[in-house]
Design a protein around this motif. Structure first.
Motif, PDB file in Angstrom:
ATOM      1  N   LEU B  69       0.829  -1.298   0.158  1.00 56.63           N
ATOM      2  CA  LEU B  69      -0.040  -0.006  -0.012  1.00 56.63           C
ATOM      3  C   LEU B  69       0.804   1.351   0.052  1.00 56.63           C
ATOM      4  CD1 LEU B  69      -2.885  -0.825   2.518  1.00 56.63           C
ATOM      5  CD2 LEU B  69      -3.012  -0.807  -0.008  1.00 56.63           C
ATOM      6  N   THR B  70       1.957   1.063   0.720  1.00 54.60           N
ATOM      7  CA  THR B  70       2.923   2.463   0.655  1.00 54.60           C
ATOM      8  C   THR B  70       3.355   2.797  -0.782  1.00 54.60           C
ATOM      9  OG1 THR B  70       3.591   1.883   2.924  1.00 54.60           O
ATOM     10  CG2 THR B  70       5.020   3.198   1.434  1.00 54.60           C
ATOM     11  N   ASP B  71       3.456   1.705  -1.640  1.00 54.14           N
ATOM     12  CA  ASP B  71       3.889   1.973  -3.062  1.00 54.14           C
ATOM     13  C   ASP B  71       2.435   2.263  -3.722  1.00 54.14           C
ATOM     14  OD1 ASP B  71       6.412   1.191  -2.726  1.00 54.14           O
ATOM     15  OD2 ASP B  71       6.283  -0.746  -3.417  1.00 54.14           O
ATOM     16  N   ALA B  72       1.549   1.597  -3.517  1.00 50.85           N
ATOM     17  CA  ALA B  72       0.219   1.619  -4.452  1.00 50.85           C
ATOM     18  C   ALA B  72      -0.605   3.207  -4.107  1.00 50.85           C
ATOM     19  CB  ALA B  72      -0.580   0.352  -4.249  1.00 50.85           C
ATOM     20  N   TYR B  73      -0.484   3.504  -2.826  1.00 50.53           N
ATOM     21  CA  TYR B  73      -1.161   4.698  -2.344  1.00 50.53           C
ATOM     22  C   TYR B  73       0.192   5.886  -2.580  1.00 50.53           C
ATOM     23  CZ  TYR B  73      -5.358   2.268  -0.456  1.00 50.53           C
ATOM     24  OH  TYR B  73      -6.741   1.472  -0.178  1.00 50.53           O
ATOM     25  N   LEU B 230      -7.780  -8.858  -7.094  1.00 53.30           N
ATOM     26  CA  LEU B 230      -7.100 -10.158  -7.413  1.00 53.30           C
ATOM     27  C   LEU B 230      -8.393 -11.186  -7.413  1.00 53.30           C
ATOM     28  CD1 LEU B 230      -4.326 -11.078  -7.067  1.00 53.30           C
ATOM     29  CD2 LEU B 230      -4.616 -11.604  -4.364  1.00 53.30           C
ATOM     30  N   ALA B 231      -9.048 -11.433  -6.683  1.00 56.95           N
ATOM     31  CA  ALA B 231     -10.390 -12.294  -6.728  1.00 56.95           C
ATOM     32  C   ALA B 231     -11.415 -11.967  -5.715  1.00 56.95           C
ATOM     33  CB  ALA B 231      -9.934 -13.967  -6.740  1.00 56.95           C
ATOM     34  N   PRO B 232     -12.722 -12.012  -5.641  1.00 60.62           N
ATOM     35  CA  PRO B 232     -13.741 -11.880  -4.821  1.00 60.62           C
ATOM     36  C   PRO B 232     -13.865 -13.168  -4.063  1.00 60.62           C
ATOM     37  CG  PRO B 232     -14.612 -11.430  -7.045  1.00 60.62           C
ATOM     38  CD  PRO B 232     -13.346 -11.988  -7.478  1.00 60.62           C
ATOM     39  N   GLY B 233     -13.588 -14.365  -4.598  1.00 59.53           N
ATOM     40  CA  GLY B 233     -14.004 -15.617  -3.763  1.00 59.53           C
ATOM     41  C   GLY B 233     -12.969 -15.576  -2.405  1.00 59.53           C
ATOM     42  N   LEU B 234     -11.882 -14.899  -2.496  1.00 62.83           N
ATOM     43  CA  LEU B 234     -10.975 -14.912  -1.373  1.00 62.83           C
ATOM     44  C   LEU B 234     -11.558 -14.516  -0.002  1.00 62.83           C
ATOM     45  CD1 LEU B 234      -7.891 -13.197  -3.206  1.00 62.83           C
ATOM     46  CD2 LEU B 234      -8.089 -15.543  -2.464  1.00 62.83           C
ATOM     47  N   ARG B 235     -12.498 -13.307  -0.177  1.00 63.32           N
ATOM     48  CA  ARG B 235     -13.257 -12.576   1.121  1.00 63.32           C
ATOM     49  C   ARG B 235     -11.973 -12.127   1.999  1.00 63.32           C
ATOM     50  NH1 ARG B 235     -16.968 -10.215   0.540  1.00 63.32           N
ATOM     51  NH2 ARG B 235     -15.671 -10.306  -1.518  1.00 63.32           N
ATOM     52  N   LEU B 236     -11.201 -11.310   1.429  1.00 69.64           N
ATOM     53  CA  LEU B 236     -10.265 -10.660   2.074  1.00 69.64           C
ATOM     54  C   LEU B 236      -9.997  -9.317   1.712  1.00 69.64           C
ATOM     55  CD1 LEU B 236      -7.895 -11.997   4.263  1.00 69.64           C
ATOM     56  CD2 LEU B 236      -6.295 -11.678   2.056  1.00 69.64           C
ATOM     57  N   GLY B 237      -9.590  -8.478   2.694  1.00 72.16           N
ATOM     58  CA  GLY B 237      -9.523  -7.104   2.575  1.00 72.16           C
ATOM     59  C   GLY B 237      -8.871  -6.543   3.913  1.00 72.16           C
ATOM     60  N   TRP B 238      -8.946  -5.324   4.173  1.00 73.67           N
ATOM     61  CA  TRP B 238      -8.313  -4.638   5.288  1.00 73.67           C
ATOM     62  C   TRP B 238      -8.759  -3.376   5.659  1.00 73.67           C
ATOM     63  CZ3 TRP B 238      -6.587  -4.472   0.345  1.00 73.67           C
ATOM     64  CH2 TRP B 238      -6.392  -3.218  -0.519  1.00 73.67           C
ATOM     65  N   ILE B 239      -8.996  -2.975   6.836  1.00 79.48           N
ATOM     66  CA  ILE B 239      -9.304  -1.658   7.429  1.00 79.48           C
ATOM     67  C   ILE B 239      -7.968  -1.031   7.504  1.00 79.48           C
ATOM     68  CG2 ILE B 239     -10.182  -0.417   9.331  1.00 79.48           C
ATOM     69  CD1 ILE B 239     -12.596  -2.202   9.189  1.00 79.48           C
ATOM     70  N   HIS B 240      -7.843   0.349   7.271  1.00 78.14           N
ATOM     71  CA  HIS B 240      -6.710   1.252   7.521  1.00 78.14           C
ATOM     72  C   HIS B 240      -7.404   2.226   8.356  1.00 78.14           C
ATOM     73  CE1 HIS B 240      -3.218   4.186   6.239  1.00 78.14           C
ATOM     74  NE2 HIS B 240      -3.127   3.625   7.455  1.00 78.14           N
ATOM     75  N   ALA B 241      -6.967   2.284   9.626  1.00 76.33           N
ATOM     76  CA  ALA B 241      -7.582   3.249  10.613  1.00 76.33           C
ATOM     77  C   ALA B 241      -6.339   3.450  11.734  1.00 76.33           C
ATOM     78  CB  ALA B 241      -8.626   2.654  11.245  1.00 76.33           C
ATOM     79  N   SER B 242      -6.923   4.530  12.644  1.00 80.31           N
ATOM     80  CA  SER B 242      -6.353   4.752  13.713  1.00 80.31           C
ATOM     81  C   SER B 242      -6.182   3.687  14.704  1.00 80.31           C
ATOM     82  CB  SER B 242      -6.763   6.127  14.421  1.00 80.31           C
ATOM     83  OG  SER B 242      -8.007   5.685  15.077  1.00 80.31           O
ATOM     84  N   SER B 243      -5.037   3.865  15.587  1.00 79.30           N
ATOM     85  CA  SER B 243      -4.923   2.800  16.499  1.00 79.30           C
ATOM     86  C   SER B 243      -6.118   2.509  17.631  1.00 79.30           C
ATOM     87  CB  SER B 243      -3.725   2.700  17.330  1.00 79.30           C
ATOM     88  OG  SER B 243      -3.480   4.038  17.937  1.00 79.30           O
ATOM     89  N   SER B 275       5.798 -11.706  -4.041  1.00 75.20           N
ATOM     90  CA  SER B 275       6.359 -12.278  -5.237  1.00 75.20           C
ATOM     91  C   SER B 275       6.342 -11.193  -6.310  1.00 75.20           C
ATOM     92  CB  SER B 275       5.501 -13.464  -5.937  1.00 75.20           C
ATOM     93  OG  SER B 275       4.426 -13.028  -6.058  1.00 75.20           O
ATOM     94  N   GLY B 276       5.622 -10.041  -5.938  1.00 76.63           N
ATOM     95  CA  GLY B 276       5.195  -8.796  -6.902  1.00 76.63           C
ATOM     96  C   GLY B 276       4.173  -9.064  -7.958  1.00 76.63           C
ATOM     97  N   ASP B 277       3.460 -10.360  -7.562  1.00 76.90           N
ATOM     98  CA  ASP B 277       2.167 -10.695  -8.533  1.00 76.90           C
ATOM     99  C   ASP B 277       1.114  -9.847  -8.354  1.00 76.90           C
ATOM    100  OD1 ASP B 277       3.737 -12.811  -9.780  1.00 76.90           O
ATOM    101  OD2 ASP B 277       2.676 -14.469  -8.788  1.00 76.90           O
ATOM    102  N   LEU B 278       0.969  -9.229  -7.129  1.00 71.90           N
ATOM    103  CA  LEU B 278      -0.394  -8.567  -7.030  1.00 71.90           C
ATOM    104  C   LEU B 278      -0.202  -7.163  -7.776  1.00 71.90           C
ATOM    105  CD1 LEU B 278      -2.933  -7.956  -5.575  1.00 71.90           C
ATOM    106  CD2 LEU B 278      -1.607  -6.720  -3.914  1.00 71.90           C
ATOM    107  N   ALA B 279       1.057  -6.494  -7.743  1.00 72.25           N
ATOM    108  CA  ALA B 279       1.176  -5.211  -8.477  1.00 72.25           C
ATOM    109  C   ALA B 279       0.974  -5.690  -9.900  1.00 72.25           C
ATOM    110  CB  ALA B 279       2.362  -4.627  -8.088  1.00 72.25           C
ATOM    111  N   MET B 280       1.771  -6.627 -10.285  1.00 75.62           N
ATOM    112  CA  MET B 280       1.568  -7.009 -11.954  1.00 75.62           C
ATOM    113  C   MET B 280       0.152  -7.265 -12.280  1.00 75.62           C
ATOM    114  SD  MET B 280       3.258 -10.319 -13.637  1.00 75.62           S
ATOM    115  CE  MET B 280       1.697 -11.225 -13.186  1.00 75.62           C
ATOM    116  N   ASN B 281      -0.706  -7.919 -11.519  1.00 73.91           N
ATOM    117  CA  ASN B 281      -1.898  -8.261 -11.662  1.00 73.91           C
ATOM    118  C   ASN B 281      -2.755  -7.007 -11.912  1.00 73.91           C
ATOM    119  OD1 ASN B 281      -4.135 -10.591 -12.043  1.00 73.91           O
ATOM    120  ND2 ASN B 281      -4.914  -9.270 -10.404  1.00 73.91           N
ATOM    121  N   ILE B 282      -2.677  -5.987 -10.850  1.00 75.90           N
ATOM    122  CA  ILE B 282      -3.478  -4.812 -11.058  1.00 75.90           C
ATOM    123  C   ILE B 282      -3.151  -3.880 -12.367  1.00 75.90           C
ATOM    124  CG2 ILE B 282      -3.436  -2.471  -9.881  1.00 75.90           C
ATOM    125  CD1 ILE B 282      -3.250  -3.909  -7.202  1.00 75.90           C
TER     126      ILE B 282
END
Lengths: 384, 384
Positions: B69-73, B230-243, B275-282
């Protein structure tokens, strides 16, 4: 403390924490899961499981799971009455979201799984405990409680029970009581939420049938999970319930938006079921835990002073020790910590600070030598 | 209809459903996920990811994600401020459980993602819409709405927004408005719940920074997901927020009981990130969708009658068509269905039955030929 951790529980170096209610890594079936993962991606089945999933859970998974449960429960389980969950904690959370409102009342066992109460509390639900005896929840007292709540204008919405090998006591609800429970709940319009997490971890079969056997009554939600029979990290489980209850769960915004739960993981586990590896893994866990029960029971008899009593569990993860009346489990625990062993004190599991002279020990997180050493330390703490 | 299904959406044979807001299987990176799965089980890392997970999410995953995210954002993202979720639907559900009570009010964009409203409704929350213009939510009108709600004694608890490429309009909140939004929300004690699902699917960079850039303000919950990158079936995400916000989420009964969310899947995705595959996939998704935007835009210009207007989207999944004033998107949709094409009508996305003369088309679920054919059918329906 940094928040960069790698497991839920990290036991401090040198401590044997017989309180941890989790399996240890030695029983994780990594090899068979690796094979299943390879099989998953070897065909174009991934076109389905990488997509947003079917609302009730992936069809292939539900059919495979129904076949497995039909054998394991010795009971015809209809795949159309199964709903895929992220494990029993998420299942209970979703049931609370869809079937309760803030300030509703939930009846629980006294004692019960302390972390379930946190989920109830997040939904603004109060918990009222009904005592157990050697046959599980006192359904006669449950009925009195339900009558009292109804007369106060706050009828119980849910009855949360762990019918097989209750956490923390290891006690199972007898077959007769199960039938009574279904009747009593029906008369009072309450849903039974049966957390059947340990049902298949029975070391002296056969026990009573799971609450699944009563789902045709329409007021039973049977929650099962792969956490204890395969691996907790999968976060995969199921609800077995009537089509009306499942339709309500599937109408949730969570499912309507994100689709059925955990398609990728359920595809992985489908392979594990189809190959027969799941049934084999459960047999292997039973053998392993049956031996650990013996080890812990022997160690307790050799080390624990007179006046402390327990029942040898026939399934699940736990020994529930009754200290002499007037003892305080929490202060025993402090003493135990000083000699490098930990347990869970009884009042954690009570809805009203009761169970003070009890402690819970688990044999699931340690191998034989550490169980023996941990119990020996516990013996020293109890004699201190 | 049987409940044994294999995907959330099954489009009837012969129909082109340009309403489906999902990726098609041709973009699922099955091969790279298969490689990642093999890597996961090749070491004893499984001792960790098969166990109950660390409360905030697996540490390895959070560190890898923060780097990504540091790279992508283009923004320093601290791994300690990330919390693993089961995707944005589950994230929103958990935020509602932990930060609202029944009958609280949530402010949303008008129009907004219709399925989010189902999640709010499950928690007994009312939704009030604030209009968008070409720079996103009218933050001046938001402030008036918040003042009015406060004066009525029902201050808004949450402000739910899709800041980048809003579903259904494709409109992004400008950088200036984002800063204003953070200020206004802070003054009124409301939490911003930013659904940044399409943020990384930008086809004409650079756009404004994600709402992640404001998490140090303490009132911003930025939700991201692997479903669309990546893929919806993973059912994976994140929250970025204050501590403080993360500590509240982690205190939930759900996490305390079941541990951090989705350890097995997050381990899989950790490999894909490393592996870098996520950035490549995007990058590959951006190329693919940028082309489909062109295809759909050309097809619309060739087929759609005068008086219908739209803005060429610069990211996300959707074209938002304005039919002539007085048209009814729902009846247009019925006509469209007769010629074998479907869309979503505008009023679905409104908090009060508005947006009637709009329809939403997606280019994410179909390849070029079907986009062209679907739009041609749509043209015939609009001329009928």
């Amino acid at each position: 403390m940094t928040t960069i951790q790698y497991r839920q529980v990290e036991v401090p170096e040198g401590v044997i924490d017989l309180g941890v209610g989790q399996p240890d890594a030695s029983v994780f079936p990594a090899a068979l899961l690796g094979r299943a993962a390879a099989a998953c991606y070897a065909t174009d089945a991934s076109d389905e499981f990488l997509q947003y999933g079917a609302d009730y859970g992936d069809g292939h998974h539900r059919v495979a799971l129904a076949g497995f449960l039909t054998d394991a429960y010795n009971l015809a389980v209809d795949p159309e009455l199964l709903f895929t969950t992220n494990g029993n904690s998420q299942a209970l959370d979703l049931v609370c979201t869809m079937f309760t409102r803030h300030d509703d009342v939930v009846v629980v066992e006294e004692p019960t799984y302390f972390l379930a109460r946190g989920i109830l509390a997040d939904h603004g639900l109060g918990a009222i405990g009904v005592p157990l005896d050697e046959d599980g929840m006192r359904v006669d007292l449950l009925e009195l409680t339900l009558e009292k709540l109804a007369s106060e204008g706050r009828p119980a919405r849910l009855i949360y029970v762990i019918p097989a090998f209750n956490n923390p006591t290891g006690i199972s609800l007898s077959a007769e009581r199960r039938a009574m429970l279904a009747d009593v709940a029906e008369r009072h319009g309450a849903l039974i939420v049966a957390d059947e997490v340990y049902h298949l971890l029975d070391y002296d079969p056969p026990g009573p049938p799971p609450m699944s056997a009563w789902v045709d009554r329409g007021n039973v939600i049977s929650m099962g999970t792969f956490s204890k029979i395969l691996a907790p990290g999968l976060r995969l489980g199921w609800i077995h319930a009537s089509s009306e209850i499942l339709a309500r769960l599937v109408s949730s915004g969570l499912v309507a938006s994100g689709g059925g739960l955990n398609p990728v993981t359920s595809a992985l586990v489908t392979e594990v079921i189809r190959s027969g590896d799941l049934a084999m893994n459960i047999e292997s866990l039973r053998r392993e835990y049956r031996r650990r029960v013996d080890v812990m029971d022997r160690a307790l008899r050799a080390n624990i002073p007179e006046g402390v009593t327990w029942r040898r569990p026939t399934g699940g993860y736990f020994f529930w020790l009754a200290l002499p009346e007037g003892s305080d489990g929490e202060s025993v625990r402090s003493t135990a910590n000083e000699v490098g062993v930990d347990v869970r004190h009884g009042s954690l599991f009570s809805s009203h600070g009761g169970m003070r002279h009890h402690i819970r020990l688990s044999f699931a997180y340690y191998l034989d030598d550490e169980i023996v050493e941990g119990v020996a330390r516990m013996g020293r703490a109890l004699q201190a």
